[in-house]
Design an enzyme around this catalytic site. Structure first.
Site, PDB file in Angstrom:
ATOM      1  N   LYS A  99      -5.405 -20.245  21.306  1.00 49.09           N
ATOM      2  CA  LYS A  99      -5.609 -21.165  20.189  1.00 49.09           C
ATOM      3  C   LYS A  99      -6.763 -22.117  20.491  1.00 49.09           C
ATOM      4  O   LYS A  99      -6.776 -22.788  21.527  1.00 49.09           O
ATOM      5  CB  LYS A  99      -4.322 -21.956  19.928  1.00 49.09           C
ATOM      6  CG  LYS A  99      -4.282 -22.697  18.600  1.00 49.09           C
ATOM      7  CD  LYS A  99      -2.884 -23.258  18.360  1.00 49.09           C
ATOM      8  CE  LYS A  99      -2.732 -23.819  16.962  1.00 49.09           C
ATOM      9  NZ  LYS A  99      -1.355 -24.313  16.716  1.00 49.09           N
ATOM     10  N   CYS A 101      -1.690 -20.410  13.352  1.00 54.14           N
ATOM     11  CA  CYS A 101      -1.267 -21.615  12.650  1.00 54.14           C
ATOM     12  C   CYS A 101      -2.452 -22.368  12.046  1.00 54.14           C
ATOM     13  O   CYS A 101      -3.202 -21.815  11.252  1.00 54.14           O
ATOM     14  CB  CYS A 101      -0.427 -22.482  13.596  1.00 54.14           C
ATOM     15  SG  CYS A 101       0.720 -23.605  12.758  1.00 54.14           S
ATOM     16  N   GLU A 132       4.139 -16.954  16.174  1.00 57.63           N
ATOM     17  CA  GLU A 132       3.492 -17.832  17.143  1.00 57.63           C
ATOM     18  C   GLU A 132       4.464 -18.190  18.267  1.00 57.63           C
ATOM     19  O   GLU A 132       5.634 -18.517  18.022  1.00 57.63           O
ATOM     20  CB  GLU A 132       3.032 -19.106  16.421  1.00 57.63           C
ATOM     21  CG  GLU A 132       2.330 -20.122  17.312  1.00 57.63           C
ATOM     22  CD  GLU A 132       1.834 -21.341  16.555  1.00 57.63           C
ATOM     23  OE1 GLU A 132       0.984 -22.046  17.095  1.00 57.63           O
ATOM     24  OE2 GLU A 132       2.299 -21.583  15.414  1.00 57.63           O
TER      25      GLU A 132
END
Length: 311
Positions: free
Chosen positions: A132, A166, A42
């Site tokens: 995201k 995540c 990430e």
């Protein structure tokens, strides 16, 4: 069998061009070892903003502004061609590359940052750019929100690939959207780590009956540049592992086959047998014989949001 490589290395923090150059060297190393898929963590370009978890809300305004400025300058403007060297490296080495980055909006505001992960094919083309969906806690002071247009599974020489970043992996409906598209290799670049997170990766492999590849962020005190604002205040321990990595590969059904790679830098290799994906669904297929579409339905808005049209 498909050989994959997870790169658990630190970026050249807050330096886009040097980080991309480092990534290219690592791609070449992984390709020379026979890897067909290379996964970076990430926000690898040019670093996860770990300082947000140490700054005081409303109390460290000057430091926050200075660091955000550095992060902004090191972010990737894809529309301006700043990712081209990485795409060229994927093509030159004939590997598929998955890489997380701080992305700068190059079309509208030109100021908003996104936590983005791209899938680059072995032909050098970007197969998917996923932003995201929901930045976590203080991350919302750094990144804007993505949308459903990138909740895709894409075909590649290394199987049907998808990505979630995540804590997006804690969103059941996002996971289900990918399961429903027949994901075989589920890639989860992350800043999270530890036994509970590894347990989450195992759960996803059991639930989705897919290979799960987790690329973890690794960062030591020595990776923080000397001119980092308030370095001594935010990172006083010179021996600290700021984040330990914990990259791991999990087979369909939940068995760990490589890693976790903890407090260590390098490349984690594994071989995937994609045929096991379908076979493992004999006992559980959450979008097939174990689904109840007569009771449950999921509607995903795949339209690009926040677009502006001029007439």
């Amino acid at each position: 069998m498909t050989k994959i490589a997870i790169v658990q290395e630190s970026p050249i923090l807050l330096d886009r061009d040097k980080t991309i150059a480092k990534a290219i060297t690592l791609i070449e190393e992984a390709a020379s070892a026979g890897a067909e898929l290379v996964v970076f963590p990430e926000a690898f370009i040019a670093g996860y903003p770990a300082w947000i978890w140490r700054l005081r809300p409303g109390g460290d305004w000057g430091t926050c502004e200075a660091l955000h400025g550095r992060l902004f300058q090191s972010a990737v403007n894809i529309e301006a061609g700043e990712l081209a060297p990485l795409c060229n490296a994927a093509q030159a080495s004939q590997v598929t590359v998955i890489c997380g980055m701080n992305e700068r909006d190059g079309l509208q505001s030109r100021a908003t940052l996104y936590n983005t992960v791209v899938i680059i094919g072995s032909d050098g083309q970007i197969l998917n750019r996923h932003r995201k969906l929901m930045p976590t806690n203080p991350e919302r002071m750094v990144w804007g929100f993505g949308d459903g247009s990138s909740l895709k599974v894409v075909d590649s020489p290394v199987g049907r690939l998808s990505t979630l970043l995540c804590w997006e992996n804690y969103m059941p409906l996002a996971r289900y959207a990918l399961y429903s598209q027949g994901v075989e290799v589920y890639v989860a670049p992350t800043y999270d780590s530890g036994d509970s997170w590894i347990g989450t990766m195992q759960h996803i492999a059991r639930e989705g009956r897919c290979w799960v590849i987790c690329g973890g962020v690794v960062l030591e005190h020595s990776d923080i540049p000397d001119d980092f604002p308030d370095k001594d205040k935010l990172y006083p321990d010179s021996d600290e592992w700021i984040n330990p990595g914990d990259s791991v590969v999990v087979a369909p059904g939940g068995e760990i086959v490589a890693g976790p790679m903890r407090k260590e830098k390098g490349i984690l290799y594994a071989e995937l047998d994609l045929e096991t994906v379908a076979i493992s669904k004999r006992v559980l297929d959450v979008v097939g014989h174990y689904a109840r579409p007569d009771i449950f339905t999921l509607e995903v808005n795949t339209q690009v949001q926040n677009s502006i049209k001029f007439k």
